[in-house]
Write an enzyme that holds these catalytic residues in place. Structure first.
Site, PDB file in Angstrom:
ATOM      1  N   LYS A 192       0.851  -1.202   0.000  1.00 43.03           N
ATOM      2  CA  LYS A 192       0.000   0.000   0.000  1.00 43.03           C
ATOM      3  C   LYS A 192       0.886   1.251   0.000  1.00 43.03           C
ATOM      4  O   LYS A 192       2.092   1.172   0.249  1.00 43.03           O
ATOM      5  CB  LYS A 192      -0.925  -0.020   1.225  1.00 43.03           C
ATOM      6  CG  LYS A 192      -1.864  -1.239   1.260  1.00 43.03           C
ATOM      7  CD  LYS A 192      -3.042  -1.116   0.298  1.00 43.03           C
ATOM      8  CE  LYS A 192      -3.602  -2.448  -0.091  1.00 43.03           C
ATOM      9  NZ  LYS A 192      -4.754  -2.930   0.625  1.00 43.03           N
TER      10      LYS A 192
HETATM   11  C1  LIG Z   1      -5.847  -3.858   0.909  1.00 42.15           C
HETATM   12  C2  LIG Z   1      -7.268  -3.525   1.003  1.00 42.15           C
HETATM   13  C3  LIG Z   1      -8.055  -3.903   2.111  1.00 42.15           C
HETATM   14  C4  LIG Z   1      -7.587  -4.856   3.170  1.00 42.15           C
HETATM   15  O1  LIG Z   1      -6.410  -4.575   3.786  1.00 42.15           O
HETATM   16  P1  LIG Z   1      -5.586  -5.754   4.511  1.00 42.15           P
HETATM   17  O2  LIG Z   1      -4.602  -5.000   5.344  1.00 42.15           O
HETATM   18  O3  LIG Z   1      -4.948  -6.572   3.445  1.00 42.15           O
HETATM   19  O4  LIG Z   1      -6.541  -6.538   5.348  1.00 42.15           O
HETATM   20  C5  LIG Z   1      -9.352  -3.451   2.176  1.00 42.15           C
HETATM   21  N1  LIG Z   1      -9.891  -2.694   1.203  1.00 42.15           N
HETATM   22  C6  LIG Z   1      -9.191  -2.341   0.113  1.00 42.15           C
HETATM   23  C7  LIG Z   1      -9.847  -1.495  -0.924  1.00 42.15           C
HETATM   24  C8  LIG Z   1      -7.867  -2.758  -0.032  1.00 42.15           C
HETATM   25  O5  LIG Z   1      -7.184  -2.394  -1.130  1.00 42.15           O
END
Ligand SMILES: *Cc1c(COP(=O)(O)O)cnc(C)c1O
Length: 389
Positions: A192
């Site tokens: 991210k």
């Molecule tokens: C990555 C993501 C999540 C979940 O995050 P995690 O830390 O992997 O549980 C939720 N919503 C969106 C849109 C994402 O891109």
């Protein structure tokens, strides 16, 4: 040419290696692995950065969404409206809590939830809307907040892909995404825009009472030691991850600028190429045309750089890129309403024309903070060769 990667975590680490290494070692020497001072400091620093009253760290972005919904007191049978075109985590937690997910279509240019589709889906059971700032671009929060006010609904922003981005309201006021709705969630998954070196997440809110409730929910429903007032969960950000995030947070604006710079170079190379639609990076209020990226309002932080390819065999393009050692991604290949786990007899294919089309056209190119010109030239040439042949 350096090997092209979808995300380059190694290159990014090397820029901040000394600080990360020493902070992580400090945590190990301190043995304050859980709820240590690093977590508390990170929380404060992120509150300052976002200009939000409360950041509640937790274990991952999926938990963050679930905990936000638990904190709001949503009850089984309550309907929650979200986008058909997003990562499954968003709808998964709605279903897990025995709430009723109501998937709606998205806009073809921003890929974000369509406010008109939200309006049509509202029933007396609707309790909340979950806009996802998909690929790093804010959803239309002017319209969504207005609908929420009219129908007395909660807004939970899924900001997992949007951290560091801004939203400028029609009245000119600009705020960070994740600080607009009643509550927001984010993820610090390594890839991210603000990623740690494992799992991590956080919930944001400006509501003091909700923040208090959520601080208990993340900690087994405890508000006083060994007094469990509500059913909670165990969801913690650990101190080592917080130390990594503290080293990266001061660089987040620079990281997002690097992403926007790469996106501008991609856009420029694809200008005028038929069969390619470059991503719209137009906020509600900024005055830029298709293919241009606003310089001032930070309304897109390019978690992904996603093209639409038309009159082209998208899957063959994926293969062509992979054959040329260019990684790419299809986010997302199947609409959520067509996934086995989330099918619902109330859905009608005619309600999802945009998502049904996007899943056949989208392709996300390598996007990270370390892309160089040589790599971008090679990627764009390889794409253009294929789509114009
Ligand atoms: C990555 C993501 C999540 C979940 O995050 P995690 O830390 O992997 O549980 C939720 N919503 C969106 C849109 C994402 O891109």
């Amino acid at each position: 040419m350096k090997k092209i990667q979808m995300v380059d975590l190694k290159g990014q680490y090397e820029q901040i290696q000394e600080q990360v290494d020493s902070s992580v070692l400090n945590v190990i020497h301190s043995t304050a692995f859980i709820n240590g001072p690093e977590v508390h400091s990170f929380q404060k620093e992120l509150e300052d950065y976002l200009n939000v009253k409360h950041v509640i760290p937790c274990a991952n972005g999926t938990d963050a969404l679930q905990i936000a919904m638990m904190g709001l007191g949503l009850q089984p049978g309550d309907e929650v409206i979200t986008a058909d075109f997003t990562f499954a985590a968003t709808v998964e937690v709605i279903a897990l809590l025995q709430l009723t997910p109501v998937l709606v279509d998205v806009e073809p240019d921003s890929f974000n939830i369509d406010p008109e589709a939200i309006k049509k889906a509202i029933t007396p059971k609707t309790k909340a809307i979950v806009p996802v700032h998909l690929f790093g671009q804010a959803a239309n929060m002017d319209a969504i907040m207005a609908i929420a006010e009219d129908y007395n609904l909660y807004v939970i922003e899924d900001n997992a892909q949007g951290i560091g981005g801004s939203y400028t309201f029609e009245d000119g006021k600009s705020v960070k995404t994740g600080t607009i709705g009643h509550v927001a969630s984010t993820s610090f998954f390594p890839s991210k825009n603000l990623g740690c070196y494992g799992d991590g997440g956080a919930i944001f809110t400006n509501d003091d009472e909700l923040a208090h409730i959520i601080r208990g929910v993340v900690n087994h429903g405890m508000y006083k030691r060994y007094h469990h007032d509500v059913v909670g969960v165990n969801s913690r950000l650990d101190s080592i991850q917080a130390a990594v995030l503290r080293a990266k947070l001061p660089n987040l604006d620079r990281y997002n600028d690097a992403r926007r710079t790469a996106a501008r170079k991609y856009n420029k190379a694809f200008e005028g190429i038929k069969n390619i639609i470059t991503p719209s990076a137009k906020g509600n209020t900024c005055d830029v045309s298709q293919g241009k990226i606003c310089n001032t309002c930070n309304c897109h932080v390019f978690h992904q750089y996603t093209l639409r390819v038309i009159n082209t065999d998208r899957d063959a393009l994926v293969k062509h890129l992979n054959d040329n050692a260019i990684p790419c991604g299809v986010y997302y290949p199947i609409p959520l309403h067509s996934q086995k786990a989330y099918q619902d007899s109330r859905y009608n294919e005619a309600d999802f024309p945009v998502t049904n089309q996007l899943v056949t056209e989208v392709i996300s190119l390598p996007m990270h903070t370390e892309l160089d010109n040589e790599q971008i030239d090679f990627i764009t040439k390889t794409v253009i060769d294929f789509v114009t042949k």
